[in-house]
Design a protein around this motif. Structure first.
Motif, PDB file in Angstrom:
ATOM      1  N   GLN A 438       0.825  -1.207   0.000  1.00 55.35           N
ATOM      2  CA  GLN A 438       0.000   0.000   0.000  1.00 55.35           C
ATOM      3  C   GLN A 438       0.861   1.260   0.000  1.00 55.35           C
ATOM      4  N   LYS A 439       2.122   1.130   0.418  1.00 55.75           N
ATOM      5  CA  LYS A 439       3.023   2.278   0.471  1.00 55.75           C
ATOM      6  C   LYS A 439       3.903   2.391  -0.777  1.00 55.75           C
ATOM      7  N   ALA A 440       3.675   1.532  -1.761  1.00 55.06           N
ATOM      8  CA  ALA A 440       4.452   1.608  -3.000  1.00 55.06           C
ATOM      9  C   ALA A 440       3.842   2.649  -3.931  1.00 55.06           C
ATOM     10  N   LYS A 441       4.689   3.280  -4.741  1.00 51.26           N
ATOM     11  CA  LYS A 441       4.234   4.223  -5.762  1.00 51.26           C
ATOM     12  C   LYS A 441       4.339   3.533  -7.117  1.00 51.26           C
ATOM     13  N   LEU A 442       3.269   3.637  -7.894  1.00 47.74           N
ATOM     14  CA  LEU A 442       3.188   2.831  -9.106  1.00 47.74           C
ATOM     15  C   LEU A 442       2.463   3.597 -10.210  1.00 47.74           C
ATOM     16  N   GLU A 443       3.047   3.586 -11.410  1.00 48.54           N
ATOM     17  CA  GLU A 443       2.343   4.137 -12.570  1.00 48.54           C
ATOM     18  C   GLU A 443       2.842   3.470 -13.843  1.00 48.54           C
ATOM     19  N   LEU A 444       1.903   3.066 -14.678  1.00 48.37           N
ATOM     20  CA  LEU A 444       2.206   2.615 -16.033  1.00 48.37           C
ATOM     21  C   LEU A 444       1.618   3.638 -16.997  1.00 48.37           C
ATOM     22  N   ALA A 445       2.324   3.908 -18.081  1.00 48.87           N
ATOM     23  CA  ALA A 445       1.851   4.884 -19.057  1.00 48.87           C
ATOM     24  C   ALA A 445       0.448   4.516 -19.535  1.00 48.87           C
ATOM     25  N   PRO A 446      -0.352   5.497 -19.928  1.00 46.64           N
ATOM     26  CA  PRO A 446      -1.759   5.221 -20.263  1.00 46.64           C
ATOM     27  C   PRO A 446      -1.950   4.218 -21.392  1.00 46.64           C
ATOM     28  N   TYR A 447      -1.070   4.229 -22.395  1.00 45.81           N
ATOM     29  CA  TYR A 447      -1.220   3.273 -23.499  1.00 45.81           C
ATOM     30  C   TYR A 447      -0.946   1.850 -23.034  1.00 45.81           C
ATOM     31  N   ILE A 448      -0.271   1.704 -21.892  1.00 47.28           N
ATOM     32  CA  ILE A 448      -0.053   0.363 -21.329  1.00 47.28           C
ATOM     33  C   ILE A 448      -1.244  -0.050 -20.469  1.00 47.28           C
ATOM     34  N   ILE A 449      -1.617   0.789 -19.524  1.00 49.83           N
ATOM     35  CA  ILE A 449      -2.610   0.378 -18.525  1.00 49.83           C
ATOM     36  C   ILE A 449      -4.005   0.234 -19.118  1.00 49.83           C
ATOM     37  N   PHE A 450      -4.304   0.950 -20.228  1.00 45.94           N
ATOM     38  CA  PHE A 450      -5.636   0.850 -20.821  1.00 45.94           C
ATOM     39  C   PHE A 450      -5.714  -0.160 -21.962  1.00 45.94           C
ATOM     40  N   SER A 451      -4.654  -0.930 -22.172  1.00 49.10           N
ATOM     41  CA  SER A 451      -4.638  -1.894 -23.278  1.00 49.10           C
ATOM     42  C   SER A 451      -4.372  -3.303 -22.759  1.00 49.10           C
ATOM     43  N   GLU A 452      -5.342  -4.182 -22.905  1.00 54.67           N
ATOM     44  CA  GLU A 452      -5.145  -5.579 -22.503  1.00 54.67           C
ATOM     45  C   GLU A 452      -4.066  -6.240 -23.354  1.00 54.67           C
ATOM     46  N   LYS A 453      -4.008  -5.873 -24.617  1.00 52.29           N
ATOM     47  CA  LYS A 453      -3.009  -6.481 -25.510  1.00 52.29           C
ATOM     48  C   LYS A 453      -1.601  -6.105 -25.070  1.00 52.29           C
ATOM     49  N   ILE A 454      -1.390  -4.841 -24.738  1.00 57.63           N
ATOM     50  CA  ILE A 454      -0.057  -4.415 -24.312  1.00 57.63           C
ATOM     51  C   ILE A 454       0.263  -4.947 -22.920  1.00 57.63           C
ATOM     52  N   LEU A 455      -0.729  -5.002 -22.038  1.00 56.82           N
ATOM     53  CA  LEU A 455      -0.495  -5.587 -20.712  1.00 56.82           C
ATOM     54  C   LEU A 455      -0.061  -7.044 -20.809  1.00 56.82           C
ATOM     55  N   ASN A 456      -0.485  -7.706 -21.870  1.00 57.12           N
ATOM     56  CA  ASN A 456      -0.102  -9.108 -22.051  1.00 57.12           C
ATOM     57  C   ASN A 456       1.364  -9.272 -22.443  1.00 57.12           C
ATOM     58  N   PHE A 457       2.058  -8.168 -22.736  1.00 58.21           N
ATOM     59  CA  PHE A 457       3.505  -8.246 -22.959  1.00 58.21           C
ATOM     60  C   PHE A 457       4.266  -8.355 -21.632  1.00 58.21           C
ATOM     61  N   PHE A 458       3.535  -8.191 -20.519  1.00 57.26           N
ATOM     62  CA  PHE A 458       4.133  -8.226 -19.186  1.00 57.26           C
ATOM     63  C   PHE A 458       3.702  -9.510 -18.471  1.00 57.26           C
ATOM     64  N   GLU A 459       4.625 -10.162 -17.827  1.00 59.85           N
ATOM     65  CA  GLU A 459       4.298 -11.297 -16.965  1.00 59.85           C
ATOM     66  C   GLU A 459       4.412 -10.791 -15.530  1.00 59.85           C
ATOM     67  N   PHE A 460       3.277 -10.400 -14.959  1.00 57.79           N
ATOM     68  CA  PHE A 460       3.295  -9.742 -13.648  1.00 57.79           C
ATOM     69  C   PHE A 460       3.328 -10.706 -12.467  1.00 57.79           C
ATOM     70  N   SER A 461       3.216 -11.993 -12.715  1.00 56.84           N
ATOM     71  CA  SER A 461       3.168 -12.930 -11.598  1.00 56.84           C
ATOM     72  C   SER A 461       4.468 -12.866 -10.789  1.00 56.84           C
ATOM     73  N   ASN A 462       4.273 -12.880  -9.460  1.00 60.29           N
ATOM     74  CA  ASN A 462       5.381 -12.829  -8.494  1.00 60.29           C
ATOM     75  C   ASN A 462       6.167 -11.509  -8.512  1.00 60.29           C
ATOM     76  N   TRP A 463       5.598 -10.485  -9.144  1.00 56.57           N
ATOM     77  CA  TRP A 463       6.211  -9.162  -8.967  1.00 56.57           C
ATOM     78  C   TRP A 463       5.949  -8.732  -7.526  1.00 56.57           C
ATOM     79  N   LYS A 464       6.936  -8.073  -6.929  1.00 58.22           N
ATOM     80  CA  LYS A 464       6.773  -7.614  -5.559  1.00 58.22           C
ATOM     81  C   LYS A 464       7.307  -6.195  -5.427  1.00 58.22           C
ATOM     82  N   LEU A 465       6.416  -5.272  -5.064  1.00 56.53           N
ATOM     83  CA  LEU A 465       6.793  -3.879  -4.823  1.00 56.53           C
ATOM     84  C   LEU A 465       6.663  -3.627  -3.325  1.00 56.53           C
TER      85      LEU A 465
END
Length: 572
Positions: A438-465
Motif C-alpha cells: 500500500q506504500k508503493a508508488k506505481l504508474e504505467l503509461a496510459p497506453y499500457i494500462i488501458f490496453s489488454e493487448k499491451i499488458l499481455n507483454f508483461f508477466e506480472f506474476s510474483n512481482w513484488k513492490l
C-alpha cells in the motif's frame, strides 16, 4: 426615465454608423431585438465602438432572444410530477459485447470527442503560487498523473494509441476547444505526444454565447468587448456538425463524448462500444451507482411522456435524496461519458435540443462583480427528443470509469484522482498476481494500462513492490515476440525503477484509410527474478530503435541512470 420607456440612443452612435456603414445591419438587429439599452454602456470612442459592433455582429440573435425569453419568464424547467417518474432500465455489458466492440474498432467505426473548452480559472487559482506561473490556462493540460506527470489530454492520447495498436486502425480524435484553450491545445497536438500523428485529430471550436445582466442585456467590458461563455457540453453536438460529412466519409459511424477532467473515462473501452452497437441505440449514457448527496445527473423514466431522460441534480427536486428503505430510490448517476450514432446528429434533431438557463452567476467584469445569466445546452438532453427504444443506460464500475477532478484539494480533486489512478493500476496488476505494498508508488503509461493487448507483454506474476518502492514504465515493446517483462521482479524498500521513452511506438504512420503502423520502436527484454535492492535508483531512457536487455536473476545493487541512443543496446 420610466423603466418601460425605450432609452434614447446617444448621438455618437449614429455618427459612428455614418462612418462605418457596414455595421448598419447589426445595428438594426439590436433595435429590432429591443436591446437599445446596450448603447448606454458605450463611450464615444472609435476603437471601443468598432470592437463592440464587431463582437455583437458574431452573436446568434435567435439564441439571444430565446435566452432573454426564458430569463424573463423564469421558465427554467417544467415541474416534474414524481408520480410519473420511475427508475429506468439500466443494463450491464455482456461478454458478447467485447468481441463486437473490438471488431468495430478494427473497422474504424469510432471517433472520440473530448470536451476540453474549460480554462478552469478557479481550479488553477487553488494551486500554490509558485506553481501558477508555470501552469497552462487549459485544464486538459494540467499534469495529473502522479509519477509521469502526464496531462489529462496525454492520457487520452495514450488510450487512442492503445486502441490503434490493438485494432490496426487509429480512431479519429475530436477535441472541443474554446477561445481560451484553442491555442494551447493546438500547440500540444503539434508536439505529437507519444508520437501520435496529427492527421486524424480535429480541433473544433465551441460556440460562445453572450452573458446577460439582470436587465437582459449583453454585458460589456470597458473596451467594448462582449462577455461570453461557452454553450455547454451539448454545444459539442452542434460543433461536430462542422466535420460530420468528413467523419462519415472516413467510415465513422459512432462517437463517444466525455469530459476531459475524468481521467478514468476510458471513452474507447471496447465492451461499451459493443454494447451500443448490439442495442442499436442512437444514444447510450454511462451511469454509476450514486453516492448520497453527489451532485450528478439522475436518469429516470417519464411514464407520462414515455421518455428516458436525465435530470440535472439541481432540477431533480425531491427525487435527488428520495430513499427506498435504506438506499436511494433513484440509485444511478450520469457521468457524461456518452455514446452517439453519428448519422442521427442532425440540424433537424438538434433544433429541438432544450437549452437550460443558469442565473445568479457572479462574474468579474473589469473591476466589478456582476450578476449574470447564461444559456447552455446539455448533450444528454437529446434523450428527451429520441424514441425511448433508441436510448440506453449502461452501468459501469465507478472505480474503473469515474474520477472527476473539480478542484486541486479535497473532494473530487487532483489528490483523489491520483489515488484512484494508482488504485486502478494496482488492481490490474494484482489481478495478474503481483504483490504491491500500500506504500508503493506505481504508474504505467496510459497506453499500457488501458490496453489488454499491451499488458499481455508483461508477466506480472510474483512481482513484488515493497514499502516506499517506486515503479514507472512507459516503454513496452518486446524484441522477440515474447514477453517484454518477465515474472518475479522485486523492487525492495525505497528502491526505484523507471523505464521510459518519449517515443514508445517508434515512428508512427497512418495512411488515408487510418491504418496504423509503427516502425523502429525501442524494445525491452527484462529477465526473470530481477531485483532492485533497497535504496537503489534505476532510470533508463530508450530512444527510437534502442534495446534494453536485463538478464535473468540480475540483482541491481548500484544506481543506474542512462539514456540508450537510437540503434544501441544496453545490457544489465
Amino acid at each position: 426615465m420610466n423603466e418601460t420607456e425605450t432609452p434614447k440612443i446617444p448621438e455618437f452612435i449614429y455618427k459612428f454608423l455614418e462612418r462605418n456603414k457596414a455595421f448598419k445591419e447589426v445595428f438594426n438587429k439590436i433595435i429590432s431585438n429591443d436591446l437599445h439599452g446596450i448603447f448606454l454602456q458605450l463611450k464615444d470612442d472609435n476603437e471601443i465602438l468598432s470592437r463592440f459592433f464587431k463582437d455583437i455582429s458574431e452573436i446568434d440573435f435567435n439564441l439571444l432572444k430565446l435566452h432573454r425569453e426564458i430569463f424573463f419568464n423564469r421558465n427554467l424547467r417544467e415541474t416534474k410530477n414524481l408520480e410519473n417518474l420511475s427508475t429506468p432500465e439500466v443494463e450491464r455489458i455482456s461478454e458478447t459485447d467485447i468481441e463486437e466492440g473490438i471488431l468495430s474498432l478494427k473497422h474504424g467505426k469510432w471517433a472520440c470527442l473530448t470536451l476540453a473548452g474549460g480554462s478552469a480559472t478557479r481550479f488553477f487559482s487553488e494551486l500554490p503560487e509558485e506553481q501558477r506561473t508555470n501552469s497552462k490556462n487549459t485544464k486538459g493540460l494540467f499534469p495529473i498523473t502522479p509519477i509521469g506527470n502526464f496531462s489529462f489530454l496525454e492520457v487520452f492520447a495514450g488510450e487512442i494509441l492503445a486502441r490503434a495498436f490493438e485494432s490496426g486502425k487509429i480512431p479519429v480524435w475530436c477535441i472541443l476547444t474554446s477561445s481560451a484553450t484553442h491555442k494551447e491545445i493546438e500547440d500540444f497536438i503539434s508536439s505529437k505526444p507519444f508520437g501520435i500523428p496529427q492527421d486524424f485529430i480535429f480541433l473544433i471550436r465551441q460556440r460562445e454565447l453572450p452573458r446577460i445582466d439582470e436587465k437582459g442585456l449583453p454585458i460589456l467590458r470597458k473596451d467594448g468587448s462582449i462577455v461570453k461563455t461557452g454553450d455547454g457540453h451539448g454545444g459539442a453536438l452542434f460543433a461536430i456538425l462542422s466535420i460530420k460529412e468528413f467523419l462519415l466519409s472516413a467510415g465513422i459511424e459512432f462517437f463517444v463524448l466525455h469530459n476531459v477532467d475524468n481521467l478514468l473515462a476510458q471513452p474507447l473501452y471496447p465492451p461499451r462500444l459493443g454494447f451500443h452497437i448490439r442495442k442499436g441505440s442512437f444514444f447510450t449514457s454511462s451511469v454509476v451507482r450514486r453516492v448520497e448527496g453527489e451532485k450528478i445527473g439522475i436518469p429516470v423514466y417519464d411514464k407520462a411522456r414515455k421518455k428516458k431522460i436525465i435530470l440535472e441534480y439541481n432540477e431533480a427536486g425531491e427525487i435527488f435524496s428520495l430513499k427506498n428503505r435504506d438506499k436511494l430510490a433513484f440509485e444511478y448517476g450520469h457521468i457524461n461519458t456518452n455514446l452517439f450514432s453519428l448519422k442521427y446528429i442532425t440540424p433537424e434533431i438538434l433544433k429541438n435540443l432544450r437549452p437550460v438557463v443558469y442565473t445568479q452567476k457572479k462574474v468579474k467584469v473589469d473591476d466589478n462583480f456582476i450578476i449574470t445569466s447564461s444559456i447552455e445546452f446539455l448533450n444528454h438532453y437529446i434523450a428527451e427528443i429520441l424514441d425511448e427504444k433508441k436510448v440506453s443506460f449502461v452501468e459501469v464500475e465507478r472505480e474503473s470509469f469515474f474520477s472527476p477532478t473539480k478542484s486541486v484539494f479535497g473532494e473530487d480533486s487532483v489528490e483523489t484522482t491520483q489515488k484512484n489512478y494508482i488504485n486502478f493500476t494496482k488492481k490490474k496488476l494484482e489481478k495478474r498476481e503481483a504483490i504491491i505494498s500500500q506504500k508503493a508508488k506505481l504508474e504505467l503509461a496510459p497506453y499500457i494500462i488501458f490496453s489488454e493487448k499491451i499488458l499481455n507483454f508483461f508477466e506480472f506474476s510474483n512481482w513484488k513492490l515493497e514499502d516506499d518502492s517506486l515503479l514507472f514504465i512507459s516503454c513496452f515493446y518486446q524484441e522477440d515476440g515474447k514477453k517484454s517483462f518477465s515474472e518475479g521482479l522485486n523492487i525492495k524498500k525505497g528502491g526505484e525503477l523507471k523505464i521510459i521513452s518519449k517515443y514508445p511506438f517508434g515512428e508512427i504512420s497512418v495512411d488515408i484509410r487510418r491504418n496504423f503502423k509503427m516502425e523502429n520502436p525501442p524494445t525491452i527484454k527484462f529477465g526473470r527474478n530481477v531485483v532492485v535492492e533497497s535504496g537503489v535508483s534505476v532510470f533508463i531512457e530508450l530512444e527510437k530503435g534502442s534495446k534494453l536487455f536485463v538478464r535473468d536473476g540480475t540483482k541491481i545493487t548500484r544506481n543506474i541512470h542512462v539514456k540508450i541512443p537510437s540503434g544501441s543496446k544496453f545490457e544489465i
